[in-house]
Design a protein around this motif. Structure first.
Motif, mmCIF file in Angstrom:
data_model
loop_
_atom_site.group_PDB
_atom_site.id
_atom_site.type_symbol
_atom_site.label_atom_id
_atom_site.label_comp_id
_atom_site.label_asym_id
_atom_site.label_seq_id
_atom_site.Cartn_x
_atom_site.Cartn_y
_atom_site.Cartn_z
ATOM 1 N N ARG A 195 17.762 -24.013 12.660
ATOM 2 C CA ARG A 195 17.235 -24.014 11.407
ATOM 3 C C ARG A 195 18.532 -24.588 10.406
ATOM 4 N NH1 ARG A 195 14.378 -20.774 6.449
ATOM 5 N NH2 ARG A 195 16.562 -19.842 6.178
ATOM 6 N N LEU A 196 18.218 -25.895 9.620
ATOM 7 C CA LEU A 196 19.247 -26.350 8.722
ATOM 8 C C LEU A 196 18.773 -25.973 7.245
ATOM 9 C CD1 LEU A 196 20.081 -29.849 10.689
ATOM 10 C CD2 LEU A 196 21.143 -27.660 10.951
ATOM 11 N N SER A 197 19.962 -25.819 6.678
ATOM 12 C CA SER A 197 19.621 -25.410 5.318
ATOM 13 C C SER A 197 20.153 -26.589 4.422
ATOM 14 C CB SER A 197 19.850 -24.060 4.682
ATOM 15 O OG SER A 197 19.212 -23.201 5.788
ATOM 16 N N CYS A 198 19.575 -26.996 3.166
ATOM 17 C CA CYS A 198 19.983 -27.752 2.063
ATOM 18 C C CYS A 198 19.978 -27.259 0.868
ATOM 19 C CB CYS A 198 19.423 -29.174 2.253
ATOM 20 S SG CYS A 198 20.274 -30.337 1.043
ATOM 21 N N LEU A 199 21.148 -26.498 0.315
ATOM 22 C CA LEU A 199 20.873 -25.967 -0.844
ATOM 23 C C LEU A 199 21.323 -27.021 -2.034
ATOM 24 C CD1 LEU A 199 20.599 -23.247 -2.452
ATOM 25 C CD2 LEU A 199 23.039 -22.992 -2.370
ATOM 26 N N THR B 178 16.083 -30.119 -9.818
ATOM 27 C CA THR B 178 15.226 -29.129 -9.100
ATOM 28 C C THR B 178 14.796 -30.009 -8.084
ATOM 29 O OG1 THR B 178 14.888 -28.024 -11.231
ATOM 30 C CG2 THR B 178 13.168 -27.879 -9.726
ATOM 31 N N VAL B 179 14.626 -29.248 -6.843
ATOM 32 C CA VAL B 179 14.125 -29.944 -5.770
ATOM 33 C C VAL B 179 12.760 -30.571 -5.793
ATOM 34 C CG1 VAL B 179 15.907 -29.278 -4.264
ATOM 35 C CG2 VAL B 179 13.699 -27.936 -4.391
ATOM 36 N N ASP B 180 11.947 -29.588 -6.495
ATOM 37 C CA ASP B 180 10.504 -29.824 -6.655
ATOM 38 C C ASP B 180 10.085 -31.095 -7.333
ATOM 39 O OD1 ASP B 180 9.561 -26.297 -8.110
ATOM 40 O OD2 ASP B 180 10.414 -27.059 -6.163
ATOM 41 N N TYR B 181 11.023 -31.835 -8.068
ATOM 42 C CA TYR B 181 10.796 -33.047 -8.834
ATOM 43 C C TYR B 181 11.428 -34.217 -7.886
ATOM 44 C CZ TYR B 181 9.804 -30.061 -12.640
ATOM 45 O OH TYR B 181 9.093 -29.089 -13.315
ATOM 46 N N ARG C 205 10.249 -26.458 2.109
ATOM 47 C CA ARG C 205 11.190 -26.300 0.647
ATOM 48 C C ARG C 205 10.896 -24.798 0.114
ATOM 49 N NH1 ARG C 205 8.884 -30.663 -3.319
ATOM 50 N NH2 ARG C 205 7.477 -28.858 -4.068
ATOM 51 N N ASP C 206 11.904 -24.351 -0.461
ATOM 52 C CA ASP C 206 11.596 -23.102 -1.124
ATOM 53 C C ASP C 206 12.021 -23.326 -2.565
ATOM 54 O OD1 ASP C 206 12.010 -20.668 -2.187
ATOM 55 O OD2 ASP C 206 12.766 -19.545 -0.384
ATOM 56 N N SER C 207 11.230 -23.204 -3.535
ATOM 57 C CA SER C 207 11.462 -23.682 -4.732
ATOM 58 C C SER C 207 12.217 -22.821 -5.457
ATOM 59 C CB SER C 207 10.174 -23.730 -5.505
ATOM 60 O OG SER C 207 9.479 -25.069 -5.209
ATOM 61 N N ALA C 208 12.087 -21.242 -5.110
ATOM 62 C CA ALA C 208 12.757 -20.236 -5.587
ATOM 63 C C ALA C 208 14.244 -20.308 -5.342
ATOM 64 C CB ALA C 208 12.140 -19.056 -5.305
ATOM 65 N N LYS C 209 14.627 -20.809 -4.126
ATOM 66 C CA LYS C 209 15.956 -20.780 -3.854
ATOM 67 C C LYS C 209 16.525 -22.346 -4.120
ATOM 68 C CE LYS C 209 15.702 -17.364 -0.428
ATOM 69 N NZ LYS C 209 15.813 -16.927 1.036
ATOM 70 N N ASN C 210 15.761 -23.169 -4.685
ATOM 71 C CA ASN C 210 16.133 -24.716 -4.815
ATOM 72 C C ASN C 210 16.487 -25.183 -3.528
ATOM 73 O OD1 ASN C 210 15.862 -26.805 -6.602
ATOM 74 N ND2 ASN C 210 18.201 -26.513 -7.161
ATOM 75 N N CYS D 217 11.489 -35.906 5.788
ATOM 76 C CA CYS D 217 11.456 -35.831 4.435
ATOM 77 C C CYS D 217 10.269 -35.021 4.058
ATOM 78 C CB CYS D 217 11.639 -37.144 3.675
ATOM 79 S SG CYS D 217 10.099 -38.324 3.925
ATOM 80 N N ILE D 218 10.508 -34.356 2.687
ATOM 81 C CA ILE D 218 9.730 -33.852 2.122
ATOM 82 C C ILE D 218 9.267 -34.454 0.598
ATOM 83 C CG2 ILE D 218 10.958 -31.797 1.263
ATOM 84 C CD1 ILE D 218 8.459 -29.937 1.548
ATOM 85 N N SER D 219 8.373 -34.772 0.252
ATOM 86 C CA SER D 219 7.894 -35.451 -1.080
ATOM 87 C C SER D 219 7.817 -34.240 -2.076
ATOM 88 C CB SER D 219 6.768 -36.358 -1.221
ATOM 89 O OG SER D 219 6.804 -37.400 -0.373
ATOM 90 N N ALA D 220 8.183 -34.650 -3.297
ATOM 91 C CA ALA D 220 8.018 -33.446 -4.420
ATOM 92 C C ALA D 220 6.394 -32.906 -4.369
ATOM 93 C CB ALA D 220 8.293 -34.266 -5.682
ATOM 94 N N ASN D 221 5.636 -33.507 -4.071
ATOM 95 C CA ASN D 221 4.123 -33.222 -3.902
ATOM 96 C C ASN D 221 3.950 -32.556 -2.865
ATOM 97 O OD1 ASN D 221 4.095 -35.168 -1.864
ATOM 98 N ND2 ASN D 221 2.550 -36.123 -2.907
#
Length: 121
Positions: free
Chosen positions: A18-22, A27-30, A70-75, A49-53
């Motif tokens: 598992r790769l992580s990207c911090l 904000t990654v959500d956008y 995506r983990d919004s809490a951890k950005n 890829c993962i879109s904001a939606n």
């Protein structure tokens, strides 16, 4: 804007990683968040890829084996890779571009430093 990829390493064929990207500074959500890779002697290629939606897309080589989340809490965003093959050996990069709808085929503005994945056969 900074992206820090981690989680690479040496794994046997058939294994998982598992790769992580911090992300910081945004904000990654956008953003659309992408994973790319570059194997030795080859051009960089898009992987997933993962879109904001939260729509996700995968290359044909990744489909069915890789999952992007995506983990919004951890950005942060993650690339879960399973059933790894020797041809998955590459430096993996995460990237970001502002926008919400369709992350595939976009020009990515911000790039992390890359993390090396080596799959031994």
């Amino acid at each position: 804007v900074q992206l820090q990829a981690s989680g690479g390493g040496l794994v046997q064929a058939g294994g998982s990683l598992r790769l992580s990207c911090l992300a910081s500074g945004f904000t990654v959500d956008y953003y659309s968040m992408g994973w790319f890779r570059q194997a030795p002697g080859k051009e960089r290629e898009w992987v997933s890829c993962i879109s904001a939606n939260t729509d996700t897309y995968h290359s044909d080589s990744a489909k069915g084996r890789f999952t992007v989340s995506r983990d919004s809490a951890k950005n942060a965003v993650y690339l879960q890779m399973s059933s790894l093959k020797s041809e998955d050996t590459a430096v993996y990069y995460c990237a970001a571009t502002y926008g919400s709808t369709y992350c595939k085929g976009r020009i990515y503005d911000h790039w992390g430093q890359g993390t090396l994945v080596t799959v031994s056969s």
